[in-house]
Scaffold this motif. Structure first.
Motif, PDB file in Angstrom:
ATOM      1  N   MET A 224      -2.092  -5.501  -0.930  1.00  0.00           N
ATOM      2  CA  MET A 224      -1.911  -5.982   0.428  1.00  0.00           C
ATOM      3  C   MET A 224      -1.259  -7.366   0.441  1.00  0.00           C
TER       4      MET A 224
ATOM      5  N   PHE B 217       5.285  -0.705  -2.381  1.00  0.00           N
ATOM      6  CA  PHE B 217       4.165  -1.551  -1.970  1.00  0.00           C
ATOM      7  C   PHE B 217       3.883  -1.393  -0.474  1.00  0.00           C
ATOM      8  N   MET B 218       4.941  -1.315   0.315  1.00  0.00           N
ATOM      9  CA  MET B 218       4.760  -1.155   1.764  1.00  0.00           C
ATOM     10  C   MET B 218       4.096   0.182   2.082  1.00  0.00           C
ATOM     11  N   SER B 219       4.541   1.236   1.404  1.00  0.00           N
ATOM     12  CA  SER B 219       3.963   2.562   1.645  1.00  0.00           C
ATOM     13  C   SER B 219       2.524   2.630   1.163  1.00  0.00           C
ATOM     14  N   CYS B 220       2.227   1.952   0.063  1.00  0.00           N
ATOM     15  CA  CYS B 220       0.852   1.925  -0.444  1.00  0.00           C
ATOM     16  C   CYS B 220      -0.086   1.252   0.556  1.00  0.00           C
ATOM     17  N   ALA B 221       0.347   0.133   1.116  1.00  0.00           N
ATOM     18  CA  ALA B 221      -0.467  -0.550   2.124  1.00  0.00           C
ATOM     19  C   ALA B 221      -0.648   0.338   3.352  1.00  0.00           C
TER      20      ALA B 221
ATOM     21  N   ALA C  85       9.640  -2.592  -3.562  1.00  0.00           N
ATOM     22  CA  ALA C  85       9.132  -3.171  -2.313  1.00  0.00           C
ATOM     23  C   ALA C  85       8.699  -2.074  -1.350  1.00  0.00           C
ATOM     24  N   SER C  86       9.501  -1.017  -1.246  1.00  0.00           N
ATOM     25  CA  SER C  86       9.151   0.106  -0.366  1.00  0.00           C
ATOM     26  C   SER C  86       7.869   0.783  -0.821  1.00  0.00           C
TER      27      SER C  86
ATOM     28  N   HIS D 148       2.635   8.690   3.592  1.00  0.00           N
ATOM     29  CA  HIS D 148       2.759   7.365   2.995  1.00  0.00           C
ATOM     30  C   HIS D 148       2.540   7.420   1.484  1.00  0.00           C
TER      31      HIS D 148
ATOM     32  N   MET E 281       6.530  -8.619   4.057  1.00  0.00           N
ATOM     33  CA  MET E 281       6.686  -8.537   5.504  1.00  0.00           C
ATOM     34  C   MET E 281       7.020  -9.898   6.119  1.00  0.00           C
TER      35      MET E 281
ATOM     36  N   ARG F 275       2.382  -6.819  -0.017  1.00  0.00           N
ATOM     37  CA  ARG F 275       2.908  -6.278   1.251  1.00  0.00           C
ATOM     38  C   ARG F 275       3.102  -7.387   2.269  1.00  0.00           C
ATOM     39  N   ASN F 276       2.113  -8.264   2.405  1.00  0.00           N
ATOM     40  CA  ASN F 276       2.222  -9.354   3.368  1.00  0.00           C
ATOM     41  C   ASN F 276       3.329 -10.330   2.995  1.00  0.00           C
TER      42      ASN F 276
END
Length: 244
Positions: free
Chosen positions: A143, A64-68, A61-62, A21, A150, A146-147
């Motif tokens: 986070m 941020f998602m991978s960081c979360a 965006a990807s 990640h 999502m 990320r939310n």
């Protein structure tokens, strides 16, 4: 008649996901920077912007998602090491009781990352991370993005017509305004939308600056948390390319 007895022992393997990640987050952030640098090199050409803004936002965006996902994985992997290593090889396994191990097993299934972190620290008799600290607030900001990604819902936002983009009709974005207040000034806006009236999220938030900030923020959070509860962070520091 002779018999040969062969004893086979199974091997237990555990796959960790946090390194993947974090590597992917770093890759996405570097791709964002390449796109923004090329945008500057071509004189901020509008045609380049039109052709590439979705790539820029997608990579950011990807990231941020991978960081979360990195934060979630790193904390879950820590709990798993303490709980599953019955022989007590992990340093923290030596300082907790069987009852505490059972509590950790239950906490591992909880959904909220930060509540899980607080509970783990409490079980281990350690102080919780200060939720008002910059390190915690930055991680919570990652986070929050990320939310928002999502569970994204389109918002009607009134903006000026600039650079060929047409604004929508009305402002209906209380959540997005809150996100902007939380993050504005922590990192540079996307180069594609820095000087126009496009909404902060997703347009200005999702760029190279936000992606690079997110990678740094989650590394700092996880390392600080490991330090706070007395966990060995050697392998984690290697994943983050940090020398002792």
């Amino acid at each position: 008649m002779e018999f040969e007895i062969v004893v086979q022992r199974s091997v237990l393997l555990k796959t960790v996901m946090s390194p993947m990640h974090l590597k992917m987050a770093g890759f996405y952030a570097s791709e964002c920077r390449k796109i923004e640098n090329s945008f500057a090199e071509c004189g901020f050409d509008y045609g380049y912007q039109i052709r590439n803004y979705e790539w820029l936002q997608g990579f950011s965006a990807s990231c941020f998602m991978s960081c979360a996902a990195f934060m979630e994985s790193a904390i879950n992997e820590l709990i798993s090491k303490v709980v599953d290593e019955s022989e007590g090889e992990h340093p923290l396994s030596k300082v907790i009781t069987p009852d505490q191990v059972q509590l950790l097993k239950e906490e591992k299934e909880k959904k909220n990352l930060f509540d899980k972190c607080d509970r783990l620290a409490e079980i281990l008799g350690q102080k919780r991370m200060d939720r008002g600290s910059a390190i915690f607030q930055n991680a919570a900001g990652v986070m929050a993005v990320r939310n928002s990604l999502m569970h994204y819902k389109p918002y009607l936002v009134e903006v000026e017509r600039t650079n060929g983009f047409e604004g929508d009709e009305v402002d209906d974005r209380n959540h997005i305004v809150s996100l902007e207040k939380r993050l504005k000034g922590k990192f540079e806006d996307s180069a594609f939308f820095r000087n126009d009236s496009q909404p902060y999220f997703p347009r200005k938030c999702l760029g190279a600056g936000g992606a690079e900030w997110a990678v740094k923020a989650v590394q700092e959070f996880v390392l600080e948390y490991y330090k706070l509860i007395g966990a060995d962070s050697g392998s984690l520091r290697r994943i983050c390319n940090i020398e002792d």
